[in-house]
Scaffold this motif. Structure first.
Motif, PDB file in Angstrom:
ATOM      1  N   GLU B  45       4.723 118.252  39.170  1.00 35.60           N
ATOM      2  CA  GLU B  45       5.698 118.759  40.221  1.00 35.60           C
ATOM      3  C   GLU B  45       5.051 119.246  41.280  1.00 35.60           C
ATOM      4  O   GLU B  45       5.643 119.536  42.431  1.00 35.60           O
ATOM      5  CB  GLU B  45       6.980 119.662  39.524  1.00 35.60           C
ATOM      6  CG  GLU B  45       7.380 119.214  38.287  1.00 35.60           C
ATOM      7  CD  GLU B  45       8.218 118.019  38.597  1.00 35.60           C
ATOM      8  OE1 GLU B  45       8.916 118.043  39.799  1.00 35.60           O
ATOM      9  OE2 GLU B  45       8.389 117.238  37.657  1.00 35.60           O
ATOM     10  N   ARG B  46       3.792 119.785  41.272  1.00 36.73           N
ATOM     11  CA  ARG B  46       3.015 120.467  42.376  1.00 36.73           C
ATOM     12  C   ARG B  46       3.928 121.792  42.975  1.00 36.73           C
ATOM     13  O   ARG B  46       4.441 121.971  43.928  1.00 36.73           O
ATOM     14  CB  ARG B  46       2.912 119.610  43.458  1.00 36.73           C
ATOM     15  CG  ARG B  46       2.029 118.376  43.350  1.00 36.73           C
ATOM     16  CD  ARG B  46       1.430 117.889  44.707  1.00 36.73           C
ATOM     17  NE  ARG B  46       0.666 116.536  44.121  1.00 36.73           N
ATOM     18  CZ  ARG B  46       0.986 115.379  44.668  1.00 36.73           C
ATOM     19  NH1 ARG B  46       2.261 115.341  45.441  1.00 36.73           N
ATOM     20  NH2 ARG B  46       0.618 114.350  44.260  1.00 36.73           N
ATOM     21  N   ALA B  47       4.370 122.587  41.794  1.00 37.40           N
ATOM     22  CA  ALA B  47       5.588 123.658  42.062  1.00 37.40           C
ATOM     23  C   ALA B  47       5.233 124.721  41.168  1.00 37.40           C
ATOM     24  O   ALA B  47       4.565 124.798  40.280  1.00 37.40           O
ATOM     25  CB  ALA B  47       6.869 123.018  41.873  1.00 37.40           C
ATOM     26  N   GLU B 337      -6.648 115.625  41.819  1.00 37.41           N
ATOM     27  CA  GLU B 337      -6.225 116.603  42.649  1.00 37.41           C
ATOM     28  C   GLU B 337      -6.979 117.627  42.344  1.00 37.41           C
ATOM     29  O   GLU B 337      -7.352 118.058  41.199  1.00 37.41           O
ATOM     30  CB  GLU B 337      -4.729 116.834  42.574  1.00 37.41           C
ATOM     31  CG  GLU B 337      -3.831 115.518  43.043  1.00 37.41           C
ATOM     32  CD  GLU B 337      -2.422 116.024  42.937  1.00 37.41           C
ATOM     33  OE1 GLU B 337      -1.762 116.915  42.540  1.00 37.41           O
ATOM     34  OE2 GLU B 337      -1.517 115.029  43.062  1.00 37.41           O
ATOM     35  N   TRP B 339      -6.603 122.017  43.137  1.00 36.39           N
ATOM     36  CA  TRP B 339      -5.775 123.336  43.583  1.00 36.39           C
ATOM     37  C   TRP B 339      -6.548 124.380  44.017  1.00 36.39           C
ATOM     38  O   TRP B 339      -7.578 124.564  43.391  1.00 36.39           O
ATOM     39  CB  TRP B 339      -4.771 123.710  42.460  1.00 36.39           C
ATOM     40  CG  TRP B 339      -3.777 122.717  42.020  1.00 36.39           C
ATOM     41  CD1 TRP B 339      -3.747 121.505  41.966  1.00 36.39           C
ATOM     42  CD2 TRP B 339      -2.464 123.098  41.758  1.00 36.39           C
ATOM     43  NE1 TRP B 339      -2.654 121.041  41.416  1.00 36.39           N
ATOM     44  CE2 TRP B 339      -1.856 121.934  41.286  1.00 36.39           C
ATOM     45  CE3 TRP B 339      -1.728 124.346  41.601  1.00 36.39           C
ATOM     46  CZ2 TRP B 339      -0.378 122.034  41.058  1.00 36.39           C
ATOM     47  CZ3 TRP B 339      -0.414 124.346  41.379  1.00 36.39           C
ATOM     48  CH2 TRP B 339       0.306 123.291  41.014  1.00 36.39           C
ATOM     49  N   LYS B 347      -1.385 131.634  49.681  1.00 37.06           N
ATOM     50  CA  LYS B 347      -1.068 130.028  49.260  1.00 37.06           C
ATOM     51  C   LYS B 347      -2.082 129.641  48.333  1.00 37.06           C
ATOM     52  O   LYS B 347      -3.129 129.660  48.183  1.00 37.06           O
ATOM     53  CB  LYS B 347      -1.182 129.133  50.367  1.00 37.06           C
ATOM     54  CG  LYS B 347      -0.473 129.671  51.764  1.00 37.06           C
ATOM     55  CD  LYS B 347       1.060 129.129  51.724  1.00 37.06           C
ATOM     56  CE  LYS B 347       1.745 129.320  53.121  1.00 37.06           C
ATOM     57  NZ  LYS B 347       3.125 129.250  53.002  1.00 37.06           N
ATOM     58  N   TYR B 351      -4.882 119.318  47.260  1.00 36.82           N
ATOM     59  CA  TYR B 351      -5.482 118.417  47.907  1.00 36.82           C
ATOM     60  C   TYR B 351      -5.885 117.252  46.907  1.00 36.82           C
ATOM     61  O   TYR B 351      -6.116 117.232  45.936  1.00 36.82           O
ATOM     62  CB  TYR B 351      -6.771 118.840  48.503  1.00 36.82           C
ATOM     63  CG  TYR B 351      -6.666 119.697  49.511  1.00 36.82           C
ATOM     64  CD1 TYR B 351      -6.781 119.345  51.170  1.00 36.82           C
ATOM     65  CD2 TYR B 351      -6.720 121.217  49.166  1.00 36.82           C
ATOM     66  CE1 TYR B 351      -6.844 120.328  52.141  1.00 36.82           C
ATOM     67  CE2 TYR B 351      -6.415 122.048  50.289  1.00 36.82           C
ATOM     68  CZ  TYR B 351      -6.482 121.574  51.849  1.00 36.82           C
ATOM     69  OH  TYR B 351      -6.290 122.611  52.839  1.00 36.82           O
ATOM     70  N   LYS B 358      -4.148 116.938  52.510  1.00 35.77           N
ATOM     71  CA  LYS B 358      -3.501 117.918  51.774  1.00 35.77           C
ATOM     72  C   LYS B 358      -2.040 117.661  51.393  1.00 35.77           C
ATOM     73  O   LYS B 358      -1.243 117.114  51.943  1.00 35.77           O
ATOM     74  CB  LYS B 358      -3.206 119.310  52.690  1.00 35.77           C
ATOM     75  CG  LYS B 358      -2.805 120.514  52.048  1.00 35.77           C
ATOM     76  CD  LYS B 358      -2.188 121.687  53.142  1.00 35.77           C
ATOM     77  CE  LYS B 358      -3.188 122.425  53.689  1.00 35.77           C
ATOM     78  NZ  LYS B 358      -2.762 123.333  54.393  1.00 35.77           N
ATOM     79  N   LEU B 359      -1.520 117.726  50.030  1.00 41.38           N
ATOM     80  CA  LEU B 359      -0.400 117.274  49.519  1.00 41.38           C
ATOM     81  C   LEU B 359       0.691 118.402  49.621  1.00 41.38           C
ATOM     82  O   LEU B 359       1.897 118.027  49.565  1.00 41.38           O
ATOM     83  CB  LEU B 359      -0.812 116.787  47.999  1.00 41.38           C
ATOM     84  CG  LEU B 359      -1.882 115.820  47.939  1.00 41.38           C
ATOM     85  CD1 LEU B 359      -2.225 115.630  46.538  1.00 41.38           C
ATOM     86  CD2 LEU B 359      -1.446 114.484  48.465  1.00 41.38           C
ATOM     87  N   ARG B 360       0.485 119.715  49.315  1.00 41.45           N
ATOM     88  CA  ARG B 360       1.476 120.588  49.068  1.00 41.45           C
ATOM     89  C   ARG B 360       0.640 121.906  49.312  1.00 41.45           C
ATOM     90  O   ARG B 360      -0.526 121.932  48.968  1.00 41.45           O
ATOM     91  CB  ARG B 360       1.993 120.334  47.625  1.00 41.45           C
ATOM     92  CG  ARG B 360       3.376 121.400  47.524  1.00 41.45           C
ATOM     93  CD  ARG B 360       4.434 120.866  48.056  1.00 41.45           C
ATOM     94  NE  ARG B 360       4.957 119.704  47.689  1.00 41.45           N
ATOM     95  CZ  ARG B 360       5.739 119.422  46.755  1.00 41.45           C
ATOM     96  NH1 ARG B 360       6.135 120.626  45.705  1.00 41.45           N
ATOM     97  NH2 ARG B 360       6.156 118.161  46.670  1.00 41.45           N
ATOM     98  N   GLU B 361       1.579 123.047  49.504  1.00 41.59           N
ATOM     99  CA  GLU B 361       1.103 124.478  49.615  1.00 41.59           C
ATOM    100  C   GLU B 361       2.285 125.078  48.848  1.00 41.59           C
ATOM    101  O   GLU B 361       3.360 124.986  48.729  1.00 41.59           O
ATOM    102  CB  GLU B 361       1.186 124.983  50.927  1.00 41.59           C
ATOM    103  CG  GLU B 361      -0.083 124.630  51.818  1.00 41.59           C
ATOM    104  CD  GLU B 361       0.395 125.442  53.282  1.00 41.59           C
ATOM    105  OE1 GLU B 361      -0.617 124.949  54.131  1.00 41.59           O
ATOM    106  OE2 GLU B 361       1.037 126.048  53.514  1.00 41.59           O
ATOM    107  N   ILE B 362       1.690 126.064  47.889  1.00 42.64           N
ATOM    108  CA  ILE B 362       2.718 126.818  47.175  1.00 42.64           C
ATOM    109  C   ILE B 362       2.655 128.282  47.657  1.00 42.64           C
ATOM    110  O   ILE B 362       1.243 128.749  47.539  1.00 42.64           O
ATOM    111  CB  ILE B 362       2.311 126.718  45.623  1.00 42.64           C
ATOM    112  CG1 ILE B 362       2.610 125.183  45.297  1.00 42.64           C
ATOM    113  CG2 ILE B 362       3.345 127.558  44.879  1.00 42.64           C
ATOM    114  CD1 ILE B 362       2.177 124.810  43.812  1.00 42.64           C
TER     115      ILE B 362
END
Lengths: 109, 381
Positions: B45-47, B337, B339, B347, B351, B358-362
């Motif tokens: 979920e990249r979450a 990927e 992290w 953050k 990637y 870059k796919l997401r920042e948490i």
């Protein structure tokens, strides 16, 4: 002459103190240095400075050192140990601030 | 009848609720070093799913997983050993086992958790179920480089005395083998995934020292004893880590101490094969799981940058600045990927390792170590 010496000495010390206070205001960013102490010094000395690979740096542990000794250690490191010289990354004033902060964290805010 | 029907219904409800499974295979934990919490994350979920608090001083913290990928054993700098249940998202147990700890390991059978300590120096071994101490091994030295080895063994090394000890926990009584002369001030160590080679990096002298654990009487083998000779050594503001060691097919990639380079070593002969100049002093040099790339981060004050090295050409093929204070990286188990924790940006950044997009920042609070549950099945992690 002998009587004036201490007064002269005190005056010089006072002037130096004034100079270093004014230098502080220009050259030192306390928030940044505080972060450096806890995050980067902290990678060896611990986030709370209670020690790790490097020794305990809490005020009560190092109170027998004076500011100049600590400042020298910060700037020049300790040869043959893991303590590196920070001179390439830090000014004299910054090292002075860090030394004072380590000795009395509350008063250096 | 009515009450029976009710209780049946209640039973059904309960079993429905408890039958909802939590799959943990694509989960992970991120250490939030400032406030003593860990963030439960989901790779697919990249979450972030939950924050679990109350783990003490987590500067320089690490963790290992139980074989069922349900529990994480978190080793805190303050000597805290915390067992986190990632299914219930809570702390299952916690003991403060020493004054100042540096890392830990779990035995191959998942029954024992060992912690290496600076103060008092040594290793303590705990029952993985109850966290009761089963063995105390004082070493009289700050103890580093603790790993598990096949055959219910733990291997660890002394910063002050330069000895490596092997604790064999397979019999009724623990057996300890001491190997002196590993070198001056070993700062960290790794074990290869087959459990054969243990390599410790040296701070007090150039080079590394290896042990062949398949040998009946392992002897120190010097690796790259002269790698920095004749060069001006630079101040070391952050000790490199070897835990995220990189084996790229036939070679190891290792961070040099006090130099801006990574070192390539033949995995069989332990002879140097090449060097790659890097942007700064490497902290982690980590191979993508397929071994095709090595990602490197750097010590303060150059810790805003990552370089990616192609392991065939040994050239740097990509360089970027994720943000201030890049502390750790973790690949997804198949490497598609990565992290990256960027402490001062607050953050975790994700990637694509093929496109570098870059796919997401948490959001995370001073994130440091990132640990995916797949580590549960790897020797030395």
């Amino acid at each position: 002459m002998a009587d004036t010496k201490p007064i002269f000495g005190a005056a010089v010390a006072f002037a130096l103190a004034l100079m270093s206070t004014s230098a502080f205001a220009e050259a030192v960013n306390p928030a940044e240095l505080k972060r450096l102490v806890h995050q980067d010094c902290g990678s060896c000395h611990g986030l709370t400075l209670k020690g790790g690979l490097g020794p305990d740096l809490r005020a009560e542990t190092i109170s027998h050192y004076d500011v100049d000794i600590l400042k020298t250690v910060i700037l020049d490191g300790i040869p043959d140990t893991a303590m590196p010289p920070w001179r390439p990354l830090m000014t004299e004033d910054e090292a002075d601030w860090v030394a004072r902060y380590l000795l009395s964290p509350e008063e250096t805010e | 009848m009515k009450s029976l029907a009710l209780s049946l219904m209640a039973a059904l409800l309960v079993s429905t609720a408890s039958a909802e499974p939590t799959a943990t295979g694509d989960l992970g934990l991120v250490i939030e070093r400032a406030n003593g919490s860990v963030l439960l994350v989901d790779q697919s979920e990249r979450a972030a799913l939950a924050r679990i608090e109350g783990l003490g001083d987590l500067s320089h913290a690490s963790l290992v997983y139980s074989p069922d990928e349900r529990f994480a054993y978190v080793f805190g700098r303050d000597g805290g050993l915390t067992k986190v249940d990632i299914v219930t998202r809570s702390i299952a147990n916690r003991v403060v086992q020493a004054g100042n700890a540096i890392g830990g390991a779990i035995s191959d059978d998942g029954k024992l958790v060992a912690v290496s300590n600076y103060e008092p120096g040594g290793v303590r071994v705990f029952d993985a179920d109850t966290l009761e101490m089963v063995l105390d091994i004082p070493t009289g030295s700050k103890t580093i480089g603790l790993v598990d080895a096949p055959g219910r063994k733990f291997v660890f090394t002394m910063w002050d005395t330069g000895e490596t000890w092997i604790a064999d926990m397979s019999g009724a009584e623990p057996e300890i083998t001491k190997i002196p002369d590993m070198g001056e001030n070993p700062y960290d160590a790794l074990i290869t995934s087959n459990g054969r080679t243990y390599i410790t990096g040296l701070f007090g002298e150039d080079g590394l020292t290896a042990l062949d654990l398949w040998d009946e009487n392992p002897q120190p083998i010097r690796v790259l004893p002269n790698y920095g000779r004749g060069q001006q050594e630079m101040p070391v503001y952050k000790m490199p880590h070897l835990e995220g060691w990189a084996l790229t097919g036939p070679e190891f990639v290792l961070p040099a101490v006090g130099h801006h380079e990574v070192l390539w070593v033949d995995a069989n002969t332990l002879a140097e094969t090449a060097r790659t100049k890097t942007y700064g002093q490497p902290v982690f040099a980590m191979a993508r799981p397929d071994g095709r790339q090595v990602w490197v981060n750097f010590a303060h004050p150059l810790n805003d940058t990552i370089q990616v090295i192609d392991t065939v050409s040994k050239d740097i093929i990509h360089e970027f600045k994720p943000g201030p204070a890049v502390l750790h990286m973790e690949f997804t188990p198949r490497g598609h990927e990565i992290w990256i924790s960027v402490r001062d940006a607050g953050k975790v950044m994700i990637y694509d390792t093929h496109t570098f997009e870059k796919l997401r920042e948490i959001d995370a609070d001073s994130p440091s170590g990132i640990f995916f549950t797949a580590r549960a099945h790897k020797t030395g992690l």
